[in-house]
Design a protein around this motif. Structure first.
Motif, short mmCIF file in Angstrom:
data_model
loop_
_atom_site.label_atom_id
_atom_site.label_comp_id
_atom_site.label_asym_id
_atom_site.label_seq_id
_atom_site.Cartn_x
_atom_site.Cartn_y
_atom_site.Cartn_z
N PRO A 95 0.82 -1.22 0.00
CA PRO A 95 0.00 0.00 0.00
C PRO A 95 0.85 1.27 0.00
O PRO A 95 1.86 1.36 0.70
CB PRO A 95 -0.81 -0.12 1.29
N PHE A 96 0.45 2.20 -0.84
CA PHE A 96 1.07 3.52 -0.94
C PHE A 96 2.57 3.43 -1.27
O PHE A 96 3.36 4.29 -0.86
CB PHE A 96 0.86 4.33 0.35
N ALA A 97 2.92 2.43 -2.04
CA ALA A 97 4.33 2.19 -2.36
C ALA A 97 4.95 3.39 -3.07
O ALA A 97 6.09 3.77 -2.77
CB ALA A 97 4.46 0.94 -3.22
N ASP A 98 4.22 3.99 -4.03
CA ASP A 98 4.79 5.10 -4.80
C ASP A 98 5.12 6.30 -3.91
O ASP A 98 6.20 6.89 -4.01
CB ASP A 98 3.83 5.52 -5.91
N LYS A 156 13.62 11.28 -0.50
CA LYS A 156 13.86 12.67 -0.12
C LYS A 156 14.50 12.77 1.27
O LYS A 156 15.32 13.65 1.52
CB LYS A 156 12.54 13.46 -0.13
N ARG A 157 14.12 11.86 2.18
CA ARG A 157 14.63 11.92 3.57
C ARG A 157 15.81 10.99 3.78
O ARG A 157 16.29 10.83 4.89
CB ARG A 157 13.52 11.53 4.55
N ASN A 158 16.27 10.36 2.71
CA ASN A 158 17.39 9.42 2.81
C ASN A 158 17.06 8.26 3.75
O ASN A 158 17.89 7.85 4.57
CB ASN A 158 18.67 10.15 3.28
N LEU A 159 15.85 7.74 3.63
CA LEU A 159 15.39 6.63 4.45
C LEU A 159 15.18 5.40 3.56
O LEU A 159 14.93 5.51 2.36
CB LEU A 159 14.08 6.97 5.15
N ASN A 160 15.24 4.23 4.18
CA ASN A 160 14.98 3.00 3.45
C ASN A 160 13.47 2.86 3.26
O ASN A 160 12.72 2.91 4.24
CB ASN A 160 15.53 1.81 4.22
N PRO A 161 13.01 2.69 2.03
CA PRO A 161 11.56 2.56 1.80
C PRO A 161 10.92 1.42 2.58
O PRO A 161 9.77 1.52 3.00
CB PRO A 161 11.47 2.32 0.29
N ARG A 162 11.66 0.32 2.77
CA ARG A 162 11.11 -0.81 3.53
C ARG A 162 10.79 -0.39 4.96
O ARG A 162 9.79 -0.82 5.54
CB ARG A 162 12.10 -1.97 3.53
N GLU A 183 1.80 1.49 12.26
CA GLU A 183 1.10 2.65 12.83
C GLU A 183 -0.41 2.60 12.58
O GLU A 183 -1.21 2.85 13.49
CB GLU A 183 1.66 3.95 12.24
N SER A 184 -0.81 2.30 11.34
CA SER A 184 -2.23 2.46 10.99
C SER A 184 -2.83 1.29 10.24
O SER A 184 -3.98 1.36 9.81
CB SER A 184 -2.39 3.71 10.11
N ARG A 185 -2.04 0.24 10.08
CA ARG A 185 -2.47 -0.88 9.23
C ARG A 185 -2.81 -0.37 7.83
O ARG A 185 -3.73 -0.85 7.16
CB ARG A 185 -3.67 -1.62 9.84
N SER A 186 -2.07 0.68 7.44
CA SER A 186 -2.19 1.30 6.11
C SER A 186 -3.57 1.91 5.86
O SER A 186 -4.02 2.04 4.70
CB SER A 186 -1.88 0.27 5.00
#
Length: 256
Positions: free
Chosen positions: A130-133, A141-147, A156-159
């Motif tokens: 969910p919301f992969a894009d 942008k934040r230099n974070l790992n997408p996983r 947090e919200s079960r997507s």
């Protein structure tokens, strides 16, 4: 009359020399306390030894030490001396370093390895998650790992972009109303929520330098992490951190 003149002159010369030597010895004795004080400060293991040697009468049968022979050169007869400012400067230079503070070990707090991996920020495919894009865009942008961001959204919200927690946290990454107001966003807008959520987490990661601590601060608040000096001893927070870390590791193992 001529017989006594040379004798008298020699007597005056000898007296003058003796007086000069006495003055030098007196000056050296007057300077001794300063010298002894500094010596005892720099060499505490020898404290009192100088005074013991200077008082042989305290030891029965001890003989007085032989006097130091006077040199024909005045500077060699002078004992070293320092002003009060010099003494303080020397003490400061030789002051023992304070021991490094011992980290508090708080009962229940979870220790975090010093070299905890923050995960690289290489672009990875999230497939049909969910919301992969949106996650890909703002993680980059934040230099974070997408996983990592994807697992945070899930935990947090079960997507669910409309999720609201009992404490009032809102949206995909469960932003508190004050944070949404600070960035002037609609927390139920998926893109705005992920944009601010990733920025907030990136700030925490920059502060703590460890993913586990940043996750703990995201869940329980920075104040709790600072108070306990690690992951707080709250079961909710500990489960939150361990679940996300395990989920990221599983995604990496499966190359997802």
């Amino acid at each position: 009359m001529s017989f006594f003149q040379p004798q008298l002159s020699k007597t005056l010369i000898v007296c003058s020399l003796l007086l000069g030597m006495t003055a030098q010895v007196s000056a050296a004795d007057a300077e001794a306390p300063n010298t002894d004080e500094l010596y005892e400060y720099l060499f505490p293991e020898a404290r009192g030894s100088a005074h013991v040697a200077a008082a042989p009468s305290a030891v029965p049968g001890a003989s007085a030490p032989a006097p130091r022979p006077m040199s024909a050169f005045r500077d060699q007869n002078r004992r070293a001396s320092w002003s009060e400012d010099q003494i303080q400067a020397m003490k400061g230079a030789f002051k023992a370093k304070e021991p490094a503070p011992v980290e508090r070990q708080i009962a229940g707090a979870v220790a975090v390895p010093a070299q905890s991996s923050p995960f690289d920020a290489a672009s990875v495919s999230l497939g049909d998650r969910p919301f992969a894009d949106l996650i890909q865009v703002y993680a980059a942008k934040r230099n974070l790992n997408p996983r990592l961001v994807s697992m945070m959204v899930k935990q947090e919200s079960r997507s669910d972009p409309n999720a609201i927690s009992p404490k009032g946290a809102q949206g995909l990454m469960q932003l508190m109303p004050d944070l949404s107001k600070q960035f002037n966003i609609d927390p139920f807008d998926p893109e705005m929520n992920i944009k601010v959520g990733t920025q907030y987490f990136a700030d925490l990661l920059a502060k703590y330098g460890q993913v586990e601590l940043a996750l703990a601060a995201y869940n329980a608040g920075p104040g709790a992490v600072d108070k306990y000096g690690g992951i707080p001893p709250f079961s909710e927070t500990q489960n939150y951190v361990s679940t996300i870390m395990a989920g990221v590791a599983q995604l990496e193992a499966n190359n997802q």
